[in-house]
Scaffold this active site. Structure first.
Site, PDB file in Angstrom:
ATOM      1  N   ARG A  15      -3.123 -14.108   2.831  1.00 32.99           N
ATOM      2  CA  ARG A  15      -2.231 -13.051   3.300  1.00 32.99           C
ATOM      3  C   ARG A  15      -2.570 -12.673   4.744  1.00 32.99           C
ATOM      4  O   ARG A  15      -3.600 -13.078   5.282  1.00 32.99           O
ATOM      5  CB  ARG A  15      -2.348 -11.825   2.388  1.00 32.99           C
ATOM      6  CG  ARG A  15      -1.755 -12.027   1.009  1.00 32.99           C
ATOM      7  CD  ARG A  15      -2.061 -10.860   0.073  1.00 32.99           C
ATOM      8  NE  ARG A  15      -3.466 -10.822  -0.312  1.00 32.99           N
ATOM      9  CZ  ARG A  15      -4.007  -9.891  -1.114  1.00 32.99           C
ATOM     10  NH1 ARG A  15      -3.245  -8.917  -1.572  1.00 32.99           N
ATOM     11  NH2 ARG A  15      -5.282  -9.948  -1.433  1.00 32.99           N
ATOM     12  N   LYS A  75      -7.579  -7.718   3.137  1.00 35.06           N
ATOM     13  CA  LYS A  75      -8.750  -7.530   2.283  1.00 35.06           C
ATOM     14  C   LYS A  75      -9.876  -6.831   3.019  1.00 35.06           C
ATOM     15  O   LYS A  75      -9.893  -6.753   4.247  1.00 35.06           O
ATOM     16  CB  LYS A  75      -9.235  -8.879   1.742  1.00 35.06           C
ATOM     17  CG  LYS A  75      -8.361  -9.435   0.629  1.00 35.06           C
ATOM     18  CD  LYS A  75      -8.173  -8.451  -0.524  1.00 35.06           C
ATOM     19  CE  LYS A  75      -9.440  -8.220  -1.330  1.00 35.06           C
ATOM     20  NZ  LYS A  75      -9.227  -7.182  -2.391  1.00 35.06           N
ATOM     21  N   GLU A 118      -5.784   1.653  -0.615  1.00 30.84           N
ATOM     22  CA  GLU A 118      -5.715   1.988  -2.035  1.00 30.84           C
ATOM     23  C   GLU A 118      -5.867   3.467  -2.331  1.00 30.84           C
ATOM     24  O   GLU A 118      -5.618   3.899  -3.462  1.00 30.84           O
ATOM     25  CB  GLU A 118      -6.752   1.181  -2.839  1.00 30.84           C
ATOM     26  CG  GLU A 118      -8.203   1.583  -2.636  1.00 30.84           C
ATOM     27  CD  GLU A 118      -8.869   0.872  -1.472  1.00 30.84           C
ATOM     28  OE1 GLU A 118     -10.093   1.000  -1.356  1.00 30.84           O
ATOM     29  OE2 GLU A 118      -8.161   0.194  -0.686  1.00 30.84           O
ATOM     30  N   SER A 134      -0.416  -4.025  -6.985  1.00 30.92           N
ATOM     31  CA  SER A 134      -0.595  -3.806  -8.419  1.00 30.92           C
ATOM     32  C   SER A 134       0.526  -4.478  -9.204  1.00 30.92           C
ATOM     33  O   SER A 134       0.300  -5.047 -10.284  1.00 30.92           O
ATOM     34  CB  SER A 134      -0.615  -2.302  -8.730  1.00 30.92           C
ATOM     35  OG  SER A 134      -1.740  -1.685  -8.155  1.00 30.92           O
ATOM     36  N   ASP A 198      -3.243   3.612 -23.432  1.00 32.18           N
ATOM     37  CA  ASP A 198      -3.399   4.530 -22.304  1.00 32.18           C
ATOM     38  C   ASP A 198      -3.826   5.888 -22.852  1.00 32.18           C
ATOM     39  O   ASP A 198      -3.521   6.216 -24.010  1.00 32.18           O
ATOM     40  CB  ASP A 198      -2.082   4.663 -21.526  1.00 32.18           C
ATOM     41  CG  ASP A 198      -2.280   5.211 -20.126  1.00 32.18           C
ATOM     42  OD1 ASP A 198      -2.324   4.411 -19.173  1.00 32.18           O
ATOM     43  OD2 ASP A 198      -2.401   6.436 -19.975  1.00 32.18           O
ATOM     44  N   ARG A 203       2.713   9.079 -20.641  1.00 29.41           N
ATOM     45  CA  ARG A 203       2.993   7.737 -20.128  1.00 29.41           C
ATOM     46  C   ARG A 203       3.365   6.791 -21.253  1.00 29.41           C
ATOM     47  O   ARG A 203       4.256   5.938 -21.098  1.00 29.41           O
ATOM     48  CB  ARG A 203       1.768   7.205 -19.372  1.00 29.41           C
ATOM     49  CG  ARG A 203       1.964   5.818 -18.760  1.00 29.41           C
ATOM     50  CD  ARG A 203       3.173   5.790 -17.838  1.00 29.41           C
ATOM     51  NE  ARG A 203       3.337   4.480 -17.200  1.00 29.41           N
ATOM     52  CZ  ARG A 203       4.452   4.070 -16.627  1.00 29.41           C
ATOM     53  NH1 ARG A 203       5.514   4.879 -16.587  1.00 29.41           N
ATOM     54  NH2 ARG A 203       4.527   2.882 -16.066  1.00 29.41           N
ATOM     55  N   SER A 220      -5.581   5.969 -26.209  1.00 32.40           N
ATOM     56  CA  SER A 220      -6.870   5.354 -25.903  1.00 32.40           C
ATOM     57  C   SER A 220      -8.032   6.103 -26.553  1.00 32.40           C
ATOM     58  O   SER A 220      -8.289   7.267 -26.255  1.00 32.40           O
ATOM     59  CB  SER A 220      -7.081   5.313 -24.390  1.00 32.40           C
ATOM     60  OG  SER A 220      -8.316   4.718 -24.078  1.00 32.40           O
ATOM     61  N   VAL A 239      -6.959  -0.718 -15.504  1.00 31.55           N
ATOM     62  CA  VAL A 239      -7.370   0.681 -15.464  1.00 31.55           C
ATOM     63  C   VAL A 239      -7.717   1.068 -14.032  1.00 31.55           C
ATOM     64  O   VAL A 239      -8.352   0.301 -13.311  1.00 31.55           O
ATOM     65  CB  VAL A 239      -8.596   0.909 -16.369  1.00 31.55           C
ATOM     66  CG1 VAL A 239      -9.047   2.358 -16.316  1.00 31.55           C
ATOM     67  CG2 VAL A 239      -8.255   0.517 -17.795  1.00 31.55           C
ATOM     68  N   VAL A 298     -10.788 -12.599 -10.715  1.00 30.19           N
ATOM     69  CA  VAL A 298     -10.591 -12.877  -9.291  1.00 30.19           C
ATOM     70  C   VAL A 298     -10.292 -11.570  -8.562  1.00 30.19           C
ATOM     71  O   VAL A 298      -9.400 -10.816  -8.964  1.00 30.19           O
ATOM     72  CB  VAL A 298      -9.455 -13.900  -9.083  1.00 30.19           C
ATOM     73  CG1 VAL A 298      -9.146 -14.073  -7.600  1.00 30.19           C
ATOM     74  CG2 VAL A 298      -9.846 -15.233  -9.715  1.00 30.19           C
ATOM     75  N   ASN A 300      -9.081 -11.019  -5.578  1.00 27.94           N
ATOM     76  CA  ASN A 300      -7.870 -10.936  -4.733  1.00 27.94           C
ATOM     77  C   ASN A 300      -6.750 -11.754  -5.382  1.00 27.94           C
ATOM     78  O   ASN A 300      -6.204 -12.683  -4.793  1.00 27.94           O
ATOM     79  CB  ASN A 300      -8.147 -11.411  -3.306  1.00 27.94           C
ATOM     80  CG  ASN A 300      -8.652 -12.842  -3.223  1.00 27.94           C
ATOM     81  OD1 ASN A 300      -9.313 -13.331  -4.136  1.00 27.94           O
ATOM     82  ND2 ASN A 300      -8.348 -13.528  -2.135  1.00 27.94           N
TER      83      ASN A 300
END
Length: 370
Positions: A15, A75, A118, A134, A198, A203, A220, A239, A298, A300
């Site tokens: 990216r 990143k 973020e 996301s 959740d 939600r 949850s 999460v 991973v 990224n």
């Protein structure tokens, strides 16, 4: 302002922080943009396109860092990049510091001002610069999970949607936020048996209505998580606690009770992961096995689809880049408290309370100029 765009150097990261359309907007506002040569090659954008938009191409990352007042990346900076930052310089990128004490210490030592995509907020409480990635990671999680479930890739040998006369795979999604909902959408579309867990009943009601009963929902609790995870074919960890390390919802003991060949995809790995057995992996070596369970962690994930990811990300980040460039960092943070929420490091101190708490470092709140 002089704005720099270096080439990303994280493993298999293709990216880029700005596309030519963004360069054109910034140049039209009177700013200068330096782009490292081949920075856009991973998304099929050549240097000539940046030049046509008004950028100046430079051969090395050092020239980008040395010649600019703000560096725009994707990143988190690698340690060699942190060493190129200088006091007062602005870094605008993903940071995920709560799981990366080495980077946090390097950024503090640099004296730079680091704003994390973020933790930038929106008036409705959402995270507008995290949302597009996301969405990508959530959709990708089912794609990579389905591939990893194939026997040749170490999985159970289960087709996610099954076929008539056979049961579909059981998919458990931990977290019903943006990435969890995106994962559920794809898993439901592939005809899997999907359950979303959740802690927010509100939600869960929203998801139940959105999917019109095509998925299951569960409040949850440790008992619910253990019961569902140990029966699952694919578990997706989605999460998020803003700025903080992800809670470890799936314990090592739970993993030991799972089916051999089951797959776990930890979208939360940037923030330390929500499985106790998680550890960061790369696109070059994406999986590992614990107690017979295949883990994909991973850090990224969206870098695997860099063209889609870059355009989705830069659509969201450009207005903030332009605000910082137009006003300068102090006036921009004063003008937009939601952008100010993205400030993680300033003048050698941690300015995000969640990061400071997780790393056990001193917290120094930033005082917005009057």
């Amino acid at each position: 302002m002089r704005i720099g765009v270096p080439k990303e150097i994280k493993n298999h990261e293709y990216r880029v922080g700005l596309v030519p359309a963004g360069v054109r907007e910034l140049v039209a506002s009177g700013h200068q943009v330096l782009v490292q040569s081949t920075a856009g090659a991973g998304i099929g954008v050549e240097d000539a396109a940046y030049v046509a938009a008004g950028a100046r191409i430079v051969p090395t990352a050092k020239e980008v860092f040395d010649g600019t007042e703000m560096v725009v990346k994707v990143k988190e900076p690698q340690l060699v990049e942190c060493q190129m930052l200088r006091p007062g310089q602005v870094l605008f990128t993903y940071l995920h510091l709560a799981a990366d004490p080495a980077q946090a210490n390097a950024l503090m030592a640099s004296g730079a001002t680091a704003i994390a995509y973020e933790t930038v907020t929106a008036p409705n409480g959402s995270l507008p610069l995290l949302t597009p990635m996301s969405e990508v990671a959530g959709r990708m999680s089912v794609q990579v999970g389905a591939m990893t479930l194939q026997k040749a890739n170490g999985g159970l040998g289960v087709l996610l949607g099954g076929v008539p006369g056979t049961a579909p795979a059981k998919v458990v999604v931990l977290g019903g936020g943006v990435s969890g909902a995106a994962a559920a959408e794809i898993a439901v579309g592939m005809r899997a048996d999907v359950t979303v867990i959740d802690r927010s009943l509100k939600r869960l009601r929203e998801l139940d209505a959105l999917f019109a009963g095509r998925l299951k929902t569960m409040a949850s609790t440790a008992e619910a998580i253990e019961s569902l995870v140990t029966q699952a074919d694919l578990v997706i960890g989605a999460v998020l606690i803003v700025g903080a390390a992800a809670p470890k919802l799936v314990t090592r003991q739970m993993v030991s009770k799972m089916q051999k060949g089951a797959v776990m995809v930890d979208i939360s790995i940037d923030q330390g992961g929500c499985f106790e057995t998680s550890r960061p992996t790369t696109h070059a070596d994406p999986t590992f096995v614990v107690d017979g369970v295949v883990h994909y962690c991973v850090t990224n994930m969206p870098g695997a689809v860099p063209r889609t990811s870059t355009f989705a990300l830069t659509n969201a980040t450009l207005p903030y880049v332009k605000l910082l460039a137009d006003l300068g960092v102090e006036k921009a943070l004063a003008a937009d408290p939601h952008l100010a929420a993205g400030l993680n490091v300033h003048a050698g101190a941690i300015t995000c309370e969640a990061v400071a708490n997780d790393l056990k470092l001193a917290y120094q709140p930033y005082r917005v100029a009057a």
